[in-house]
Design an enzyme around this catalytic site. Structure first.
Site, PDB file in Angstrom:
ATOM      1  N   GLU A  30      63.457  34.167   5.220  1.00 48.13           N
ATOM      2  CA  GLU A  30      64.334  35.332   5.141  1.00 48.13           C
ATOM      3  C   GLU A  30      65.099  35.488   6.460  1.00 48.13           C
ATOM      4  OE1 GLU A  30      65.300  36.978   2.803  1.00 48.13           O
ATOM      5  OE2 GLU A  30      66.104  38.849   3.595  1.00 48.13           O
ATOM      6  N   TYR A  31      64.373  35.312   7.572  1.00 47.54           N
ATOM      7  CA  TYR A  31      65.012  35.387   8.893  1.00 47.54           C
ATOM      8  C   TYR A  31      66.112  34.326   8.976  1.00 47.54           C
ATOM      9  CZ  TYR A  31      65.440  35.360  13.998  1.00 47.54           C
ATOM     10  OH  TYR A  31      65.918  35.435  15.271  1.00 47.54           O
ATOM     11  N   ASP A  32      65.754  33.095   8.590  1.00 55.42           N
ATOM     12  CA  ASP A  32      66.709  31.987   8.669  1.00 55.42           C
ATOM     13  C   ASP A  32      67.962  32.268   7.826  1.00 55.42           C
ATOM     14  OD1 ASP A  32      64.857  30.768  10.257  1.00 55.42           O
ATOM     15  OD2 ASP A  32      64.095  29.416   8.692  1.00 55.42           O
ATOM     16  N   SER A  77      55.417  39.196  47.100  1.00 55.38           N
ATOM     17  CA  SER A  77      54.219  38.633  46.464  1.00 55.38           C
ATOM     18  C   SER A  77      53.031  39.510  46.878  1.00 55.38           C
ATOM     19  CB  SER A  77      54.029  37.180  46.846  1.00 55.38           C
ATOM     20  OG  SER A  77      53.600  37.104  48.163  1.00 55.38           O
ATOM     21  N   LEU A  78      51.856  39.095  46.495  1.00 50.51           N
ATOM     22  CA  LEU A  78      50.685  39.941  46.741  1.00 50.51           C
ATOM     23  C   LEU A  78      49.734  39.299  47.726  1.00 50.51           C
ATOM     24  CD1 LEU A  78      49.859  40.959  43.064  1.00 50.51           C
ATOM     25  CD2 LEU A  78      51.042  42.308  44.794  1.00 50.51           C
ATOM     26  N   GLU A 108      44.995  44.095  35.877  1.00 51.51           N
ATOM     27  CA  GLU A 108      45.786  43.319  34.908  1.00 51.51           C
ATOM     28  C   GLU A 108      45.458  41.842  35.060  1.00 51.51           C
ATOM     29  OE1 GLU A 108      49.938  44.022  35.726  1.00 51.51           O
ATOM     30  OE2 GLU A 108      49.640  46.191  35.773  1.00 51.51           O
ATOM     31  N   LYS A 110      46.276  38.121  35.834  1.00 50.52           N
ATOM     32  CA  LYS A 110      47.288  37.467  36.662  1.00 50.52           C
ATOM     33  C   LYS A 110      47.737  36.212  35.921  1.00 50.52           C
ATOM     34  CE  LYS A 110      48.125  35.894  41.422  1.00 50.52           C
ATOM     35  NZ  LYS A 110      49.082  34.921  41.036  1.00 50.52           N
ATOM     36  N   ASP A 112      49.471  32.890  34.956  1.00 53.68           N
ATOM     37  CA  ASP A 112      49.812  31.730  35.779  1.00 53.68           C
ATOM     38  C   ASP A 112      51.113  31.101  35.289  1.00 53.68           C
ATOM     39  OD1 ASP A 112      49.605  29.882  37.730  1.00 53.68           O
ATOM     40  OD2 ASP A 112      47.956  28.759  36.833  1.00 53.68           O
ATOM     41  N   ARG A 131      62.384  34.331  41.065  1.00 53.73           N
ATOM     42  CA  ARG A 131      62.022  35.062  42.270  1.00 53.73           C
ATOM     43  C   ARG A 131      62.658  34.416  43.502  1.00 53.73           C
ATOM     44  NH1 ARG A 131      57.927  34.373  46.001  1.00 53.73           N
ATOM     45  NH2 ARG A 131      57.465  36.289  47.104  1.00 53.73           N
ATOM     46  N   GLU A 165      56.198  37.708  34.256  1.00 57.26           N
ATOM     47  CA  GLU A 165      55.856  36.301  34.417  1.00 57.26           C
ATOM     48  C   GLU A 165      56.299  35.531  33.179  1.00 57.26           C
ATOM     49  OE1 GLU A 165      54.522  36.057  37.341  1.00 57.26           O
ATOM     50  OE2 GLU A 165      53.413  34.162  37.456  1.00 57.26           O
ATOM     51  N   TYR A 217      55.385  43.131  33.747  1.00 57.29           N
ATOM     52  CA  TYR A 217      54.280  43.906  34.314  1.00 57.29           C
ATOM     53  C   TYR A 217      54.677  44.882  35.424  1.00 57.29           C
ATOM     54  CZ  TYR A 217      54.492  39.648  37.218  1.00 57.29           C
ATOM     55  OH  TYR A 217      54.912  38.597  37.969  1.00 57.29           O
ATOM     56  N   LYS A 281      46.190  47.125  40.948  1.00 53.52           N
ATOM     57  CA  LYS A 281      47.252  47.983  41.475  1.00 53.52           C
ATOM     58  C   LYS A 281      46.779  49.433  41.507  1.00 53.52           C
ATOM     59  CE  LYS A 281      50.612  44.953  39.222  1.00 53.52           C
ATOM     60  NZ  LYS A 281      51.534  44.744  38.099  1.00 53.52           N
ATOM     61  N   LYS A 305      41.944  36.075  43.209  1.00 57.06           N
ATOM     62  CA  LYS A 305      42.171  34.718  42.693  1.00 57.06           C
ATOM     63  C   LYS A 305      40.851  34.116  42.218  1.00 57.06           C
ATOM     64  CE  LYS A 305      46.488  33.271  43.798  1.00 57.06           C
ATOM     65  NZ  LYS A 305      46.694  32.413  44.903  1.00 57.06           N
ATOM     66  N   CYS A 399      23.530  -5.953  50.140  1.00 60.18           N
ATOM     67  CA  CYS A 399      23.317  -4.594  50.662  1.00 60.18           C
ATOM     68  C   CYS A 399      24.287  -4.347  51.816  1.00 60.18           C
ATOM     69  CB  CYS A 399      21.872  -4.438  51.130  1.00 60.18           C
ATOM     70  SG  CYS A 399      21.586  -2.886  51.993  1.00 60.18           S
ATOM     71  N   CYS A 402      21.771  -4.070  55.125  1.00 61.92           N
ATOM     72  CA  CYS A 402      20.950  -5.169  55.656  1.00 61.92           C
ATOM     73  C   CYS A 402      21.406  -6.541  55.179  1.00 61.92           C
ATOM     74  CB  CYS A 402      19.473  -4.955  55.316  1.00 61.92           C
ATOM     75  SG  CYS A 402      19.116  -5.198  53.557  1.00 61.92           S
ATOM     76  N   CYS A 417      18.820  -2.441  46.647  1.00 61.61           N
ATOM     77  CA  CYS A 417      18.401  -3.331  47.721  1.00 61.61           C
ATOM     78  C   CYS A 417      16.880  -3.282  47.694  1.00 61.61           C
ATOM     79  CB  CYS A 417      18.939  -2.816  49.058  1.00 61.61           C
ATOM     80  SG  CYS A 417      18.173  -3.626  50.456  1.00 61.61           S
ATOM     81  N   CYS A 422      14.796  -2.784  54.911  1.00 58.18           N
ATOM     82  CA  CYS A 422      16.213  -2.398  55.020  1.00 58.18           C
ATOM     83  C   CYS A 422      16.336  -1.130  55.879  1.00 58.18           C
ATOM     84  CB  CYS A 422      16.789  -2.147  53.626  1.00 58.18           C
ATOM     85  SG  CYS A 422      18.420  -1.394  53.653  1.00 58.18           S
TER      86      CYS A 422
HETATM   87  S1  IVH Z   1      52.588  42.356  40.351  1.00 54.64           S
HETATM   88  C1  IVH Z   1      54.778  43.886  43.990  1.00 54.64           C
HETATM   89  N1  IVH Z   1      51.229  41.701  38.195  1.00 54.64           N
HETATM   90  O1  IVH Z   1      51.405  36.848  40.920  1.00 54.64           O
HETATM   91  C2  IVH Z   1      53.980  43.449  42.834  1.00 54.64           C
HETATM   92  N2  IVH Z   1      52.080  39.941  39.562  1.00 54.64           N
HETATM   93  O2  IVH Z   1      50.803  36.732  44.005  1.00 54.64           O
HETATM   94  C3  IVH Z   1      54.427  42.143  42.312  1.00 54.64           C
HETATM   95  N3  IVH Z   1      51.644  37.685  38.733  1.00 54.64           N
HETATM   96  O3  IVH Z   1      54.561  36.881  42.417  1.00 54.64           O
HETATM   97  C4  IVH Z   1      53.524  41.404  41.453  1.00 54.64           C
HETATM   98  N4  IVH Z   1      50.586  38.300  36.881  1.00 54.64           N
HETATM   99  O4  IVH Z   1      54.339  35.950  40.029  1.00 54.64           O
HETATM  100  C5  IVH Z   1      51.904  41.256  39.271  1.00 54.64           C
HETATM  101  N5  IVH Z   1      50.081  41.260  36.228  1.00 54.64           N
HETATM  102  C6  IVH Z   1      50.735  40.815  37.297  1.00 54.64           C
HETATM  103  C7  IVH Z   1      50.923  39.434  37.555  1.00 54.64           C
HETATM  104  C8  IVH Z   1      51.599  39.040  38.714  1.00 54.64           C
HETATM  105  C9  IVH Z   1      51.030  37.265  37.603  1.00 54.64           C
HETATM  106  C10 IVH Z   1      52.201  36.800  39.766  1.00 54.64           C
HETATM  107  C11 IVH Z   1      53.599  37.113  40.214  1.00 54.64           C
HETATM  108  C12 IVH Z   1      53.488  37.406  41.687  1.00 54.64           C
HETATM  109  C13 IVH Z   1      52.211  36.749  42.065  1.00 54.64           C
HETATM  110  C14 IVH Z   1      51.561  37.513  43.215  1.00 54.64           C
END
Ligand code: IVH
Length: 663
Positions: A30-32, A77-78, A108, A110, A112, A131, A165, A217, A281, A305, A399, A402, A417, A422
């Site tokens: 349907e979408y298509d 970054s954090l 939250e 994180k 990757d 970024r 992300e 986020y 946070k 981490k 060996c 020895c 050995c 030895c």
């Molecule tokens: S908050 C000022 N929330 O982790 C706050 N970062 O080392 C900015 N990342 O550069 C980041 N999940 O690429 C935030 N739930 C999350 C995240 C997140 C992944 C990444 C992001 C950031 C890095 C921080």
């Protein structure tokens, strides 16, 4: 015109249900069908095309280069936290920074992937950017539009810059690598590299094909809404049609944050995408303002981490070691890397079969991890990264120490050995003899043993008991005090209960536990030496292999001579474990642990507690550090207890301590 409008609304709606909510209400066909209708109308009336039309996700032409974008507010970054102590420090700084107000955190996942910024004007997507260095990124709007969960139009006409992300779900990653393998193209090492590579494609068709996704986020800036909490922001952007990750929690204590981390540490393999940690946070935006920023990162957030479990490094060489039993063990010498919190420069390769099976070559790039989180191991070779200069490894026939011919014993993977003289084997045997669970001679480590051997002062374990002050004082780094301490440790070891000697002799298949069983069953070494196979087998836990090994060992005239010599030096050859507690050390909760005592105990003095712990194999030190395993806190315990709490060290009260002493 009305139909165009209607089609766009419907397509946006179905797209949202499918990609953001993961809950489609109509079949794909349907979408298509609706999409085709819209494409046809727009083709006939190009003047009707708008940038936010659902037809505009992939259509753009390849770019020559990406334009630079200066972020309105820097994308910071954090700071990182690697363990509980780091998180406690963070919590303390936060609470101090807000004048001891109550603090609620949002925890939250994180994700990757790679950080992106989306800008909406009047609800329309006008810019997607990387970024970059935090100040300047690249305009990747074309590629961002190919991510189906990114709305081209929000549900309200707001101005908003939102961050999140972009990532590649594991299933997309596997599909992509499978296709690349079939096409003979190089594989991506992980989903993050694949996501980043895809968003850097100048041709949006390639990005579209890579099936990326996004979680938003963080609000960069907005004039659309008065917000009091970060979590309200998450709920608001979700209500605008943006995809947020559902697994966030409000945590009203650090403990809840720690629980969240523990939960996801275990559950993370079940997620359909990779996460590399947990972001914490401060929820209140007012408190965030009070805390502010350092030059690099906000003071109101931190990234915990996960320890990296698998990392890639290079095999620089393969070293061979000769064990106490003559087994030759190959070890990979690696370019040192951090794995799960420690630096790893070597990984065991077990034996020749193992190397052949995994086809490990010198110069190879390999994935390593820590088996059972302790022993570094090669998981696999990245064969696709070979240059052709890698060198296959062959075990030597002689060996490495020895030079005598190595043999492969039937049914064993190891080459051995079998030369009893030895030097490498003898040294390993000596190191084993003095080790903690054997004779436990403090001050006689591997380095000293090697010196003693090199200087011809010790050839077998009996020679240790003939050492004099004059012999030892000549050695490198041995002063008067260490020589005296060592001599008294050697003298002290003569009193050990029989099982320590038995274990220390290094009889094949006789570990610490079997040694204790034998010592208990026979009482003296003479009785054990005289025991028949039948008598040995009548002891529970002693099987054929062990019984044979004991008989063979003690039937050797050299061994009998050695035992005679040890007796003449005055070594105890009797099981005394029943009376001295010492024999229990191997099973005790204090064995090998570094313990700190603090506060007052009611049942015993500090000195008594110290000697009880030492008898059970523990070491008592005066101050708390990262090396401390356990703190026993009596009444009125002060700063040591506080420090132990901050470092997340195990703490026992007196009742728990007494219980452990009595079992
Ligand atoms: S908050 C000022 N929330 O982790 C706050 N970062 O080392 C900015 N990342 O550069 C980041 N999940 O690429 C935030 N739930 C999350 C995240 C997140 C992944 C990444 C992001 C950031 C890095 C921080």
């Amino acid at each position: 015109m009305d139909r165009v409008h209607q089609l766009r609304e419907l397509l946006d709606q179905y797209n949202y249900e499918y990609y953001v909510l993961d809950n489609p209400s109509v079949p794909d066909s349907e979408y298509d069908r609706l999409m085709k209708e819209l494409i046809d109308i727009e083709a006939a009336h190009p003047e009707l095309i708008t940038p936010d039309s659902p037809t505009q996700r992939v259509g753009a032409e390849p770019l020559k280069a990406f334009q630079k974008v200066i972020h309105k507010t820097p994308m910071l970054s954090l700071g990182n936290a690697f363990d509980e102590a780091d998180l406690r420090d963070f919590d303390r700084r936060v609470r101090q920074g807000v004048g001891d107000q109550k603090v609620t955190y949002v925890a939250e996942l994180k994700i990757d992937g790679l950080a992106v910024s989306l800008t909406y004007e009047n609800g329309q997507l006008v810019l997607g950017a990387t970024r970059g260095d935090g100040t300047t990124g690249e305009d990747i709007t074309q590629n961002i539009k190919t991510i189906r969960s990114v709305p081209l139009k929000l549900k309200q006409p707001v101005n908003l810059e939102v961050r999140g992300e972009a990532y590649m779900p594991r299933a997309s990653f596997e599909r992509l690598n499978k296709r690349r393998a079939e096409a003979g193209e190089p594989l991506f090492a992980n989903p993050r590299n694949a996501a980043s590579g895809s968003l850097r494609q100048l041709d949006p068709k390639i990005a579209a094909d890579r099936k990326l996704d996004v979680f938003l986020y963080q609000i960069g800036s907005t004039d659309g809404k008065e917000l009091r909490r970060h979590s309200d922001g998450l709920e608001w952007i979700q209500s605008l049609g943006l995809k947020t990750n559902p697994e966030w929690r409000r945590c009203d204590s650090l403990q809840k944050v720690l629980d969240f981390i523990a939960y996801w540490t275990e559950k993370r393999p079940e997620l359909p995408y990779d996460i590399d940690g947990i972001v914490i946070k401060v929820d209140s935006l007012e408190q965030q303002r009070m805390l502010g920023f350092t030059a690099k990162s906000p003071r109101w957030a931190i990234a915990y981490k996960f320890p990296a479990e698998e990392v890639v490094t290079t095999v620089e060489g393969i070293a061979l070691t000769v064990g106490r039993t003559g087994a030759i063990t190959p070890t990979a010498v690696l370019t040192p890397v951090q794995v799960a919190g420690t630096t790893v420069g070597r990984a065991t390769l077990h034996n020749e079969d193992y190397i052949r099976e995994k086809d490990i070559r010198i110069g190879d790039q390999v994935v390593i991890h820590k088996a059972g989180d302790i022993i570094p191991e090669v998981v696999r070779v990245l064969k696709e990264r070979r240059t052709g200069r890698e060198v296959p490894f062959r075990m030597p026939e002689q060996c490495p120490d020895c030079g005598s011919d190595l043999v492969r014993i039937e049914g064993e993977a190891a080459l051995r050995c079998i030369n009893p003289k030895c030097p490498a084997q003898i040294q390993e045997g000596l190191i084993h003899f003095v080790s903690r669970n054997a004779m436990n001679i403090d001050g006689l480590g591997e380095k000293v043993i090697k010196q003693l051997f090199k200087n011809d002062l010790v050839q077998d374990v009996a020679d240790i008991y003939a050492l004099t002050y004059d012999d030892l004082i000549k050695l490198e780094r041995m002063g008067d005090k260490s020589v005296r301490n060592l001599l008294s440790a050697i003298a002290e070891s003569k009193k050990n209960s029989l099982e320590r000697l038995l274990f220390g002799l290094g009889i094949r298949y006789i570990g610490a536990k079997a040694a204790k069983t034998l010592a208990q069953a026979f009482g003296t070494i003479d009785r054990l030496m005289a025991a028949t196979t039948e008598e040995l087998l009548s002891v529970e836990e002693i099987g054929d292999k062990m019984a044979d090994s004991i008989r063979t060992y003690f039937s050797s005239p050299d061994v009998r001579a050695l035992i005679g010599e040890l007796k003449s030096y005055g070594l105890n050859m009797t099981y005394t474990g029943g009376t001295t507690q010492e024999a229990n050390a191997a099973d005790s909760p204090f064995n090998g642990k570094t313990v700190v005592l603090t506060g007052k105990l009611s049942a015993m003095s500090r000195d008594e507690a110290r000697s009880a712990i030492e008898k059970l194999g523990g070491k008592v030190t005066g101050s708390v550090s990262k090396k401390t395993d356990l703190v026993i806190a009596g009444e009125d315990a002060g700063s040591k207890l506080t420090k132990a709490e901050a470092l997340g060290i195990e703490i026992w009260d007196e009742a728990r301590f007494m219980e452990a002493l009595n079992t």
